[in-house]
Design a protein around this motif. Structure first.
Motif, PDB file in Angstrom:
ATOM      1  N   ALA A 100       0.827  -1.213   0.000  1.00 59.79           N
ATOM      2  CA  ALA A 100       0.000   0.000   0.000  1.00 59.79           C
ATOM      3  C   ALA A 100       0.854   1.254   0.000  1.00 59.79           C
ATOM      4  N   PHE A 125      -4.717   0.119   3.565  1.00 61.63           N
ATOM      5  CA  PHE A 125      -5.096   1.167   2.628  1.00 61.63           C
ATOM      6  C   PHE A 125      -5.890   2.290   3.303  1.00 61.63           C
ATOM      7  N   ILE A 135     -10.688   5.753  -0.113  1.00 64.20           N
ATOM      8  CA  ILE A 135     -10.905   4.315  -0.177  1.00 64.20           C
ATOM      9  C   ILE A 135     -12.398   4.073  -0.369  1.00 64.20           C
TER      10      ILE A 135
END
Length: 402
Positions: A100, A125, A135
């Motif tokens: 990530a 994330f 996200i």
């Protein structure tokens, strides 16, 4: 608990011989390999050799490092990759965080994930929100493929991250089609394969994955504390968020750090830090040899056969299954029974059956050593406790199925 010969036959391999390498399976009905696989003889022997060498010689480190590189090559072969594309980490969570943070994401960029996927993938994330990365979670359905993600992709989308197999219901998602979509749209693609690796064949190139992360204590048979990271070495722009001398193309021989010596190697070693978990790596080497001898396709097919039997037996009891039933969409080895964990887990433990509680029931997860006799014990335990309610439960399940 001995297992009669007639219930250990398999058309795929000699399950009786394999089972002898897992002594714990003779003392408990072990249906919890999705949590951690029992220690096998080959892995135990590899650890013991490491300890004996350290005890007798104070540590032949170069020998151990040579074996590490041999194990790296075995991991690469398992994933259809090259050895220089494999890094060793501590666990899946570290692998996913490395991935990530290596992606060149900026404020306003968007990453797509699946609602309810493993939290340690999601948090890696979600932590990027502090940088302004958005996200977005898409719905989890029994079938997830490229078409599931396509409506959510826009000009700000930069990456997709997902599990190959879900831990809580045994979905097996179509990661190859999602990887194809990512290639078409020039998106980074990060895949958590922890729940499938060692049981489900994995081809990193067919997935078109940027990163693949995993631990080793489930299907790869090694105790906790070791992880893996595959990196697509053509993605040379991806750099680690942190650095150590071991991460460099040319670590300083005099151990003096210099600002003009920070070039990264063209290998996944750029994502490795410091000393390795050498005993676990050598255990992994032995585990991969063992898995290779049995055959990953054989392990998958044996677990599918066990799953078919379990589903049929549950149907006969009128007990529901959480998650997909078709082989195309289910993992071969993970099944969640629709029995409330709060009411059933202690009961199974008392009857010598090892399973795990999950969101919607009791998870049964097979390993290469399991047999239909293990399913017999599980079904007998359910029938013994639930017999008076079976007719009503069966009627309810059939009604729900239409």
């Amino acid at each position: 608990m001995s297992v009669p010969t007639e219930v250990i036959m398999s058309q795929h391999y000699d399950v009786a011989a394999v089972r002898q390498n897992f002594p714990a399976a003779e003392h408990v009905v072990y249906l919890d390999s999705g949590f951690q696989t029992p220690l096998s003889r080959p892995v135990k022997e590899a650890y013991e050799r490491f300890l004996q060498e350290g005890f007798e010689t104070a540590g032949p480190k170069q020998v151990w490092l040579n074996r590490l590189e041999e194990t790296r090559a075995k991991v690469a072969s398992l994933l259809g990759a090259k050895p220089h594309e494999i890094a060793f980490t501590k666990n899946t969570s570290e692998s996913m965080n490395i991935a990530a943070n290596a992606l060149p994401l900026r404020a306003g960029d968007k990453v797509l994930m699946i609602e309810g996927d493993h939290p340690n993938n999601a948090y890696a994330f979600l932590n990027l929100q502090r940088k302004g990365v958005e996200i977005v979670f898409i719905p989890m359905t029994e079938v997830v493929n490229a078409e599931s993600f396509r409506p959510y992709i826009d000009d700000r989308t930069r990456a997709i991250s997902m599990s190959h197999v879900t831990f809580h219901a045994g979905h097996r998602f179509d990661v190859e089609s999602v990887g194809g979509l990512c290639a078409q749209r020039d998106l980074y693609f990060v895949v958590d394969v922890m729940q499938g690796i060692g049981v489900v064949p994995i081809d990193a190139k067919a997935m078109k994955a940027t990163f693949i992360g995993s631990g080793t204590h489930k299907g790869l048979l090694v105790p906790q504390g070791l992880g893996l990271l595959y990196w697509d070495a053509t993605r040379i722009e991806l750099e680690p968020a942190y650095l150590a001398a071991a991460s460099l193309a040319s670590p300083p021989a005099d151990f003096i750090a210099r600002a003009d010596n920070m070039a990264l190697p063209a290998t996944a070693g750029r994502f490795e830090l410091g000393n390795f978990n050498l005993p676990a790596v050598q255990g992994l080497g032995a585990a991969l040899d063992f898995i290779d001898q049995v055959g990953i396709e054989n392990i998958q097919n044996h677990c599918f056969d066990l799953g078919d039997d379990l589903i049929a037996r549950l149907d006969g009891l009128g007990v529901g299954l959480v998650g997909p039933r078709e082989r195309e969409h289910r993992a071969p080895h993970i099944y969640v029974i629709a029995l409330p964990a709060a009411e059933w887990l202690d009961y199974f433990t008392r009857t010598g059956i090892r399973v795990s509680p999950e969101r919607d029931g009791i998870r049964v997860s097979f390993g290469m050593f399991n047999t239909t006799a293990d399913i017999d014990r599980l079904v007998e335990a359910i029938r013994a406790r639930n017999a008076p309610a079976m007719p009503q439960a069966r009627t309810a399940v059939l009604s729900k199925l239409g």
